[in-house]
Design a protein around this motif. Structure first.
Motif, PDB file in Angstrom:
ATOM      1  N   UNK A  54    -122.979   4.948  87.792  1.00 44.21           N
ATOM      2  CA  UNK A  54    -121.662   4.710  88.358  1.00 44.21           C
ATOM      3  C   UNK A  54    -120.654   4.216  87.326  1.00 44.21           C
ATOM      4  N   UNK A  55    -121.031   4.269  86.072  1.00 43.33           N
ATOM      5  CA  UNK A  55    -120.045   3.963  85.043  1.00 43.33           C
ATOM      6  C   UNK A  55    -119.757   2.495  84.822  1.00 43.33           C
ATOM      7  N   UNK A  81    -116.833   0.918  81.389  1.00 47.29           N
ATOM      8  CA  UNK A  81    -115.854  -0.160  81.405  1.00 47.29           C
ATOM      9  C   UNK A  81    -116.540  -1.508  81.402  1.00 47.29           C
ATOM     10  N   UNK A 102    -117.638  -5.322  79.269  1.00 44.64           N
ATOM     11  CA  UNK A 102    -118.416  -5.799  78.145  1.00 44.64           C
ATOM     12  C   UNK A 102    -119.695  -6.386  78.701  1.00 44.64           C
ATOM     13  N   UNK A 126    -128.474 -10.131  79.544  1.00 48.47           N
ATOM     14  CA  UNK A 126    -128.384 -10.450  80.964  1.00 48.47           C
ATOM     15  C   UNK A 126    -129.559  -9.845  81.730  1.00 48.47           C
ATOM     16  N   UNK A 160    -127.976 -13.715  92.312  1.00 49.75           N
ATOM     17  CA  UNK A 160    -128.126 -12.924  91.094  1.00 49.75           C
ATOM     18  C   UNK A 160    -126.860 -12.124  90.826  1.00 49.75           C
ATOM     19  N   UNK A 161    -126.331 -11.475  91.863  1.00 49.19           N
ATOM     20  CA  UNK A 161    -125.114 -10.693  91.665  1.00 49.19           C
ATOM     21  C   UNK A 161    -123.970 -11.587  91.197  1.00 49.19           C
ATOM     22  N   UNK A 166    -124.182 -12.644  87.624  1.00 48.54           N
ATOM     23  CA  UNK A 166    -123.751 -11.566  86.728  1.00 48.54           C
ATOM     24  C   UNK A 166    -122.225 -11.473  86.727  1.00 48.54           C
ATOM     25  N   UNK A 212    -120.944 -14.047  84.361  1.00 44.88           N
ATOM     26  CA  UNK A 212    -121.191 -13.671  82.972  1.00 44.88           C
ATOM     27  C   UNK A 212    -120.206 -12.593  82.544  1.00 44.88           C
ATOM     28  N   UNK A 242    -117.318 -12.671  79.464  1.00 47.61           N
ATOM     29  CA  UNK A 242    -117.782 -12.067  78.217  1.00 47.61           C
ATOM     30  C   UNK A 242    -116.654 -11.284  77.565  1.00 47.61           C
ATOM     31  N   UNK A 243    -116.730 -11.235  76.267  1.00 47.87           N
ATOM     32  CA  UNK A 243    -115.661 -10.587  75.510  1.00 47.87           C
ATOM     33  C   UNK A 243    -116.279  -9.911  74.294  1.00 47.87           C
ATOM     34  N   UNK A 246    -111.716  -7.984  78.430  1.00 53.54           N
ATOM     35  CA  UNK A 246    -111.005  -6.953  79.186  1.00 53.54           C
ATOM     36  C   UNK A 246    -111.229  -7.075  80.684  1.00 53.54           C
ATOM     37  N   UNK A 277    -114.729   2.132  91.809  1.00 56.23           N
ATOM     38  CA  UNK A 277    -115.849   1.323  91.322  1.00 56.23           C
ATOM     39  C   UNK A 277    -115.822   1.209  89.814  1.00 56.23           C
ATOM     40  N   UNK A 278    -115.651   2.340  89.131  1.00 58.34           N
ATOM     41  CA  UNK A 278    -115.781   2.267  87.669  1.00 58.34           C
ATOM     42  C   UNK A 278    -114.444   2.117  86.958  1.00 58.34           C
ATOM     43  N   UNK A 279    -113.448   1.566  87.660  1.00 52.01           N
ATOM     44  CA  UNK A 279    -112.158   1.402  86.991  1.00 52.01           C
ATOM     45  C   UNK A 279    -112.203   0.323  85.928  1.00 52.01           C
ATOM     46  N   UNK A 288    -114.122  -3.842  84.840  1.00 54.92           N
ATOM     47  CA  UNK A 288    -115.260  -4.734  85.063  1.00 54.92           C
ATOM     48  C   UNK A 288    -115.173  -5.447  86.408  1.00 54.92           C
ATOM     49  N   UNK A 324    -115.961  -3.276  89.527  1.00 56.02           N
ATOM     50  CA  UNK A 324    -117.401  -3.098  89.791  1.00 56.02           C
ATOM     51  C   UNK A 324    -117.855  -4.124  90.811  1.00 56.02           C
ATOM     52  N   UNK A 325    -117.444  -5.350  90.530  1.00 59.72           N
ATOM     53  CA  UNK A 325    -117.959  -6.426  91.373  1.00 59.72           C
ATOM     54  C   UNK A 325    -117.342  -6.390  92.746  1.00 59.72           C
ATOM     55  N   UNK A 351    -119.239  -3.724  94.436  1.00 57.88           N
ATOM     56  CA  UNK A 351    -120.662  -4.072  94.567  1.00 57.88           C
ATOM     57  C   UNK A 351    -120.860  -5.129  95.646  1.00 57.88           C
TER      58      UNK A 351
END
Ligand code: HEA
Ligand code: HEA
Ligand code: CUA
Ligand SMILES: [Cu+2]
Lengths: 254, 586, 261
Positions: free
Chosen positions: B239-240, B259, B261, B266, C82-83, C86, C89, C93-94, C105, C189-191, C193, C196-197, C200
């Motif tokens: 899913x990228x 997309x 980092x 992890x 757990x989700x 993440x 994190x 993160x950078x 980003x 979804x994949x636009x 970081x 995603x969450x 998700x």
């Protein structure tokens, strides 16, 4: 592997290879201590098991919980504590602080399935790298960025050459997947993780050729991802380095 | 006791026996279902381990119908062997298999809680195994990233063969396994908490049940985290997203442009948060059984019984806090390394307490050296042989040298694989009369089986310590064709390699003896008396606890387990109601 | 957990069971007043602790279902923990870009405001569910059913559960609207970081609510079909507790998405 060097019998008994690094002596002696204790406990406990089971008289219920359980447990806990604190002081010396400022800087890059080593050259500064420029075929295996002037004099070699007796600061990075950078004869191991840089420092002592292995499964070529560490006497190393810089200049001329 | 059920069995209105077995929600059938799963898995796992060993010793050998074993084939073998053995054998059989078969009987319950859910758990696990075995068939073959599946190797098919469909199949299988395992654990926890029979107080619960209980307590959080990790990895693959993929990762000269980092570390955290409890899940039931069996055949109460309950729980609790010891040199902060080392050495203390109790219980007891007892003693020996190296690798500075060498392989095969398998053998020999309607396994064959297995176990796995100390890394497809210094480093151990391979083949072949014993006994008439081992725990109660019929009064427990007179000549089973005059003081 | 009702060490003579008889009188099937009474009086042969496992009355089944649910929700909680870890994190993160600048980003995803509405809907649905659950245990109503005056408990519970179901479905529809709104702004979804969450977490939660809806449908069916009061009680009780847990989880997740990004 320097064959002239006689491996001490204790190491030979445990099949340990020669130790060529400065911190390896303390590590080895701690490892040997552990191994002997483990061997003794293994023998003793199996003996106790055998004797206890095969003894022909039945003893009354072992009622001495204190002497049979708690006191030995205390003794074991103390042993573990002792071993653990000795180990962590060694660990602390090796890892808690970075390398000395005058340590030799070398960058290690791992990618499927090779190691490359970069020396910063005359300007003592590593040039910038970009993963998307990585291409062994085009002669740029670590992805040096041509836009960064610091990179112009960087020396990239498939072999790690180090002087004996001088501390080295290795910067580990990986381009694609996790690799494990390991030199058994230097008692050294640290994973190279893509997206991060890891540092590890050590002082090689014993001149010779040593194996650099990859110890983290990284694909079908994992088993053949090796390089050679050549430890040279300090004078020879300087000669080598000058030679490399010269050949670098020669490359750059045309 | 079997008269009414006999009548039912022959009644013509009922569906075919196989249909009934497949749709059954009876815990006994479910337990056998789990054992079937792990038997299939153990057969595959053993064959794969042979292929690995043969390839390591004779790299040019060609596998019939396949050709030479390529490096990627070897890694696929390692991955599948580890996954099958650890997930589908040593988690499924001791915990869910014997758990379903024996646990209700041991606590005097007539059944497991939530029978339909329980059946769902078993079928989910079975689906997991079937999916996993499909990995051999998909294009690209099975995954090559090891049972730990570290990304970025495991996130893209660019990284190598088997990382396409094979890795997806693996992830699907593990997700199913995690769901099935969680369901089974929830059922088991509820059964233990709510369905104990009258008088079965927590203080009278046998140590086996404590083992199952603690392992289930570990399963619930650990497998949930595994499921989340697998889900995230799946997103990264398809899913990228980039939870585990760092910025600008270039694999196989291709920029993986997802997309975000991400960080491969992890995954390591999530995986080992599951992975470490997982290995204790595999061993806790075996520890409990070992305690009970040694006590039973020594005719003594388990030495320091209450401490053993406490250590079981302590191992479970600490087991959730030590995951970082798999990551000492993986890029963890060195201070964290020290902390995880301290926790790992702390967990060695309750484990040592268990060893001391096993030794003390059997010490000069003139035990009855039956086959189950031998396997329990073998468990102790192997647990020590593997556990002592656990202490060594728990010290970060030493792990720096030993990490990912065969020393680790030796550690976990002795303490997990073989101690765990000894636990399974012990369980099979011990409970066989209950499982097979009063038939006994041959003691003579059993003893041969024990001694040969013990011998070949040490032949196979002890030398791994030495080759690991010599520097041999794990997951190396071959030890030839390396560069000169590496060749020189590893050549010293070629003899050990043949030794290990020979041992492995002999070890596997020895198991045919066990198979033969099983088949022979299943065809023999039932000869076992009601309580052939003079055991004190409830599963041996004459009510026929394994297939309880509603006609019989429900059982009740009146004593703690392991109640023997000092000279061991007589015993009081848990189900025997005391004479009013001899009410036990707790 | 006082499930063990036999005092330890005290010998209690047991009634011999007769073949075919599952115990005299109460089988826990609702033929006894299914009130919260653990054991009968002395001498009336109504000592439930003397009965076989699993037949000591409705309370036993109820608490078993609750214990099972408790452990299952514990696992679920770990899944979301757990989700969420993440999430944190990833948020912090950078990496270094081509000019050695530290780049983080993480672009917070704008949360569609309909989520506020959805949250309110879910809260109200939980209230309805709770009313349904309580009505299953109203003693006067229980006695009515026991005396044969219809099934007031189930009738009332069915109404409130249906309301819960409708509101739950509304919540899911609302989530769908939120997803389409975001998709219309090309936030997929994949636009990036944080998206995603967003997906998700909301999708994983929605999947759990689907399970909850399935449970509600099952409970409603049982309310209509099952003759055993205890079965109905257990079904409604477990479903509602699950529903509450998902509501609570949603509030936590919503706060995280709204303020934690
Ligand atoms: C059942 C499984 C199981 C068990 C019980 C254990 C038990 C322990 N393990 Fe092990 N371990 C694994 C399965 C298991 N392990 C697996 C599968 C791996 C590899 C995973 C992979 O990378 O693929 C692994 C890897 C592993 C590592 C990582 C190594 C590495 O990758 O570099 C570490 C590090 O700390 C470790 C530590 C320990 C410790 C401290 C214990 C302790 O619990 C041990 C406790 C036991 C004792 C302490 C023995 C007690 C006996 C005595 C003290 C003798 C008494 C003597 C007399 C009375 C005379 N294990
Ligand atoms: C339960 C766990 C288990 C078991 C039993 C085994 C059994 C064996 N394993 Fe393995 N192994 C692992 C778990 C296990 N292994 C794991 C987790 C890895 C790491 C994978 C990775 O790196 O990703 C590994 C890796 C591994 C390697 C390392 C490969 C490498 O890194 O290069 C090797 C090499 O020799 C090996 C060999 C063997 C051998 C020869 C056996 C032999 O002992 C096989 C003989 C079989 C038996 C003795 C079992 C018989 C048991 C029964 C018949 C019980 C049936 C009873 C019931 C079901 C009731 N295994
Ligand atoms: Cu690189 Cu293994
Ligand atoms: Cu561990």
């Amino acid at each position: 592997m320097p064959s002239t060097q006689a491996i001490p019998p204790a190491l030979r008994f445990w099949h340990l290879p020669v130790d060529g690094s400065w911190h390896g002596h303390a590590l080895d002696s701690h490892l040997l201590l552990n191994l002997w204790i483990a061997l003794a406990l293994f023998a003793l406990s199996n003996l106790l098991l055998f004797v206890g089971v095969l003894s022909s008289r039945r003893a009354h219920r072992p009622i001495h919980k204190l002497t049979l359980e708690y006191l030995p447990l205390l003794a074991f806990a103390a042993t573990f504590l002792l071993l653990g604190s000795r180990a962590s002081s060694l660990w602390a010396t090796q890892r808690y602080t970075g390398a000395a400022p005058d340590a030799l800087q070398v960058e290690v890059t791992g990618l499927q399935f090779a190691w490359y080593f970069r020396y910063p050259g005359a300007d003592a500064t590593f040039g910038h790298t970009r993963n998307d420029l990585v291409s062994a075929a085009e002669g740029n295996p670590v992805g040096l960025d041509p836009a960064d002037p610091h990179g112009a004099d960087d020396i990239v070699r498939p072999q790690l050459v180090l002087p004996a007796g001088r501390e080295v600061d290795l910067t580990l990075r990986a381009v694609d997947v996790i690799h494990g950078f390991a030199i058994p004869e230097m008692r050294l191991k640290q994973n190279a993780v893509p997206g991060q840089t890891q540092h590890i420092h050590f002082t090689p002592e014993l001149p010779g050729d040593y194996a650099i292995l990859c110890t983290q499964v990284c694909g079908l070529g994992h088993y053949r991802m090796q390089a050679v560490l050549r430890v040279l006497p300090a004078a020879d190393f300087n000669k080598w380095l000058i030679e490399q810089e010269r050949s670098k200049d020669a490359e750059a001329l045309p | 006791m079997s008269a009414p059920s006999q009548r039912l069995r022959t009644s013509p209105a009922r569906p075919h026996r196989i249909v009934r077995a497949l749709t059954s929600t009876n815990h006994r059938n479910i337990g056998f279902g789990y054992l079937t799963i792990s038997t299939i898995a153990v057969i595959f796992g053993t064959i794969l381990s042979w292929l690995m060993r043969i390839h390591l010793s004779w790299p040019d050998w060609k596998l019939p119908l396949h050709g030479p074993i390529l490096p990627e084939d070897y890694l696929a073998l390692v991955t599948m062997h580890g996954t099958l053995m650890l997930f589908f054998v040593l988690t499924v059989a001791p915990q869910s298999g014997f758990g379903n078969l024996i646990l209700p009987a041991q606590i005097g319950a007539r059944r497991m809680a939530f029978p339909r859910l329980n059946a769902l758990g078993m079928w989910t696990t079975a689906a997991g195994l079937i999916v996993l075995l499909c990995a051999f068939l998909v294009p690209g073959g099975s995954p090559i990233a090891g049972w730990t599946s570290y990304p970025p190797l495991s996130v893209t098919s660019l990284a190598g063969p088997g990382e396409g469909a094979g890795q997806d199949v693996w992830l699907t299988s593990i997700a199913l396994f995690a769901i099935g395992g969680t369901i089974s654990a929830v059922v088991m926890l509820t059964t233990i908490v709510k369905l104990r029979c009258a008088g079965m107080t927590w203080r009278r619960v046998p140590l086996t049940v404590w083992g199952w209980f603690t392992a289930s307590l570990l399963v619930v959080p650990a497998f949930s985290v595994l499921l989340a990790a697998v889900l995230l990895l799946f997103c990264d693959r398809h899913l990228g997203s980039a939870f585990f993929i760092p910025h600008a990762d270039v694999i196989n000269s291709t920029l993986v442009s997802h997309h975000g980092t991400g960080s491969p570390l992890l995954w390591l955290h999530l995986f080992w948060f599951f992975g470490h409890p997982e290995v204790y899940i595999a061993i806790l039931p075996g520890m409990g059984l070992t305690s009970m069996v040694i006590a039973n055949f020594s005719r003594r109460r388990v030495f320091a019984y209450r401490l053993m309950i406490a250590t079981t729980l302590a191992i479970g609790l600490l087991g959730l806090l030590v995951w970082g010891h798999h990551m000492f040199v993986a890029g963890l902060n060195p201070f964290a390394g020290t902390a995880f080392a301290a926790a790992s050495l702390a967990i060695a203390v309750p484990a040592t307490a268990k060893v001391l109790s096993w030794l003390a219980t059997s010490w000069r007891a003139r035990p009855w050296l039956s086959t189950p007892m031998l396997f329990a003693l073998g468990f102790v020996s192997l647990f020590i042989a593997g556990g002592l190296s656990g202490i060594i690798v728990a010290q970060p500075i030493l792990d720096e040298y030993l990490h990912n060498t065969f020393f680790i392989v030796g550690h976990f095969h002795l303490i997990m694989a073989m101690a765990g398998v000894f636990g399974l053998f012990c369980a099979t020999y011990y409970w066989f009369p209950l499982l097979a309607h009063g038939r006994m396994l041959s003691e003579r064959l059993g003893k041969w089986h024990f001694w040969l297995t013990l011998l070949f176990t040490y032949t196979t796995f002890l030398p791994m310590y030495f080759s690991g100390l010599g520097g041999e890394p794990r997951r190396y497809a071959q030890l030839t064709g390396l560069n000169a210094p590496a060749q020189a480093l590893l050549a010293a151990h070629t003899v050990l390699q043949f030794h290990i391979t020979g041992g492995a083949i002999a070890l596997g072949l020895t198991q045919l003896l066990f198979l033969f014993n099983l088949v022979r006994s299943l065809r023999a008439p039932s000869i076992a008396p009601d309580n052939p081992w003079s055991a004190t725990t409830m599963e041996w109660a004459p009510q026929g606890m394994l297939e309880p019929s509603p006609d019989l009064p429900s059982p009740a427990a009146y004593h703690r387990p392991c109640h023997y007179t000092d000279d061991g000549s007589s015993f009081t089973p848990q189900w025997e109601s005391p004479q009013p005059s001899t009410v036990e003081q707790e | 957990m006082p499930t063990i009702l036999t005092p330890p060490g005290i010998y209690q003579p047991r009634r011999p069971g007769r073949p075919g008889d599952l115990g005299e009188g109460d089988s826990g099937s609702g033929r006894r007043p299914p009130t919260d009474k653990r054991t009968g009086g002395n001498g009336d042969g109504d000592n439930w602790s003397d009965r076989p496992q699993g037949r000591r009355g409705p309370r036993e089944r109820l608490s078993r279902a609750r214990v099972g649910l408790f452990f299952a929700l514990g696992g679920d909680l770990m899944f979301f923990i757990a989700l969420v870890s993440v999430f944190f994190v990833a948020k912090t993160s950078s990496h270094f870009d081509a000019y050695s600048r530290l780049i983080n980003d993480w672009l917070p995803t704008a949360i569609p405001s309909i989520l506020w509405l959805n949250t309110a809907v879910l809260l109200v649905s939980s209230v309805c569910a709770e009313i349904a659950r309580r009505s299953m245990f109203r003693e006067t109503d229980l006695m009515d059913e026991w005396f044969g005056f219809g099934r007031p408990t189930s009738r009332r519970a069915a109404i409130w559960l249906s309301a819960t179901l409708a509101l739950g479905a509304l919540f899911l529809a609302g989530q769908w609207v939120a997803w389409t709104q975001l998709a219309a702004q090309h936030v997929l979804f994949n636009s990036n970081a944080s998206s995603h969450f967003f997906y998700l977490i909301t999708v994983a939660h929605a999947a759990h609510l689907f399970l909850g809806i399935a449970a509600l449908v099952t409970a409603l069916t049982l309310l209509a079909r099952s003759r055993q009061l205890a079965t109905r009680q257990v079904a409604v009780d477990a479903t509602v507790w699950y529903w509450h847990a998902m509501g609570l989880l949603w509030i936590f997740l919503f706060v995280l998405l709204e303020y934690g990004q």
